[in-house]
Every structure is written in structure tokens, then in C-alpha cells.
Write a protein that holds these residues in place. Structure first.
Motif, short mmCIF file in Angstrom:
data_model
loop_
_atom_site.label_atom_id
_atom_site.label_comp_id
_atom_site.label_asym_id
_atom_site.label_seq_id
_atom_site.Cartn_x
_atom_site.Cartn_y
_atom_site.Cartn_z
N TYR A 31 0.82 -1.21 0.00
CA TYR A 31 0.00 0.00 0.00
C TYR A 31 0.86 1.27 0.00
N ARG A 32 2.14 1.12 0.26
CA ARG A 32 3.02 2.28 0.31
C ARG A 32 3.50 2.67 -1.08
N LEU A 33 3.82 1.68 -1.90
CA LEU A 33 4.32 1.96 -3.24
C LEU A 33 3.17 2.11 -4.22
N SER A 34 3.35 2.98 -5.19
CA SER A 34 2.30 3.21 -6.19
C SER A 34 2.50 2.30 -7.39
N GLY A 35 1.39 1.96 -8.00
CA GLY A 35 1.44 1.20 -9.24
C GLY A 35 1.65 2.13 -10.42
N ILE A 36 1.78 1.55 -11.59
CA ILE A 36 1.94 2.32 -12.83
C ILE A 36 0.59 2.99 -13.14
N ALA A 37 0.63 4.30 -13.37
CA ALA A 37 -0.59 5.10 -13.55
C ALA A 37 -1.50 4.54 -14.65
N SER A 38 -0.93 4.11 -15.76
CA SER A 38 -1.76 3.59 -16.85
C SER A 38 -2.46 2.29 -16.45
N ASN A 39 -1.80 1.48 -15.63
CA ASN A 39 -2.43 0.24 -15.15
C ASN A 39 -3.54 0.54 -14.16
N ILE A 40 -3.32 1.54 -13.31
CA ILE A 40 -4.36 1.93 -12.35
C ILE A 40 -5.59 2.43 -13.10
N GLN A 41 -5.38 3.28 -14.12
CA GLN A 41 -6.51 3.82 -14.89
C GLN A 41 -7.24 2.73 -15.67
N LYS A 42 -6.49 1.77 -16.21
CA LYS A 42 -7.11 0.66 -16.94
C LYS A 42 -7.98 -0.16 -15.99
N LEU A 43 -7.46 -0.44 -14.81
CA LEU A 43 -8.21 -1.20 -13.82
C LEU A 43 -9.44 -0.43 -13.36
N ARG A 44 -9.27 0.87 -13.14
CA ARG A 44 -10.40 1.71 -12.74
C ARG A 44 -11.49 1.71 -13.81
N HIS A 45 -11.07 1.82 -15.05
CA HIS A 45 -12.03 1.83 -16.16
C HIS A 45 -12.81 0.51 -16.21
N GLU A 46 -12.13 -0.60 -15.96
CA GLU A 46 -12.82 -1.89 -15.97
C GLU A 46 -13.88 -1.95 -14.87
N PHE A 47 -13.56 -1.48 -13.67
CA PHE A 47 -14.55 -1.45 -12.60
C PHE A 47 -15.65 -0.44 -12.90
#
Length: 92
Positions: A31-47
Motif C-alpha cells: 500500500y506504500r508503493l504506487s502502481g503504474i498510472a496507466s495500469n491503475i486507470q485501466k483497472l479503474r475503467h474496468e470497474f
């Protein structure tokens, strides 16, 4: 572990992400380290598309921090904080 039987009001995004992290997230700083922004947005879009994404895809397994980052993003964007404004003085 969160289940629909005990916690029916837990949003699907949190349920899916926390179950995935419990199973695959034994890494430092999940939870401390961030993921790759494009992967986060892709995952968010799927949800957001009201799908339950397959979190076992290589893209998410290889960047497991994007799943934790999506959970943090969800809590940041809530209209009211979990620790409500009314309780703020008691917490501080």
C-alpha cells in the motif's frame, strides 16, 4: 476476508482488490508503493464499466501495486472521509 454474506455493503472494487491482495500481495510496501498510472486507470475503467476484471492477468500480477493504488484512490475520492469530519477532533 470480506464476503457478501457478512458485509453486503462493501463495494465490489474493494472486495475484489482486497481479496486479490490477500492472496497475491505478500510484497513489501503493497500500500506504500504506487502502481503504474496507466495500469491503475485501466483497472479503474474496468470497474467503472461495471465489470469485475480478471485481476490474475499478467498486467496486474506484474504490477500488483496498481491494485493497492486503486484501493487508495477509491478512499481518496469518497465524498466524505471514512473518519468523518464530525469525529476529526476526537481523532486528533
Amino acid at each position: 476476508q470480506l464476503t457478501n454474506n457478512c458485509c453486503p455493503s462493501v463495494p465490489q472494487v474493494l472486495k475484489s482488490c482486497t481479496e486479490f491482495i490477500e492472496k497475491h500481495g505478500i510484497v513489501d510496501g503493497i500500500y506504500r508503493l504506487s502502481g503504474i498510472a496507466s495500469n491503475i486507470q485501466k483497472l479503474r475503467h474496468e470497474f467503472d464499466s461495471e465489470q469485475i476484471p480478471d485481476l490474475t492477468k499478467d498486467i496486474y500480477i506484474q504490477d500488483i501495486h496498481c491494485v493497492g493504488s486503486l484501493c487508495k484512490l477509491y478512499f481518496r475520492e469518497l465524498p466524505n472521509p471514512l473518519l468523518t469530519y464530525q469525529l476529526y477532533e476526537k481523532f486528533s
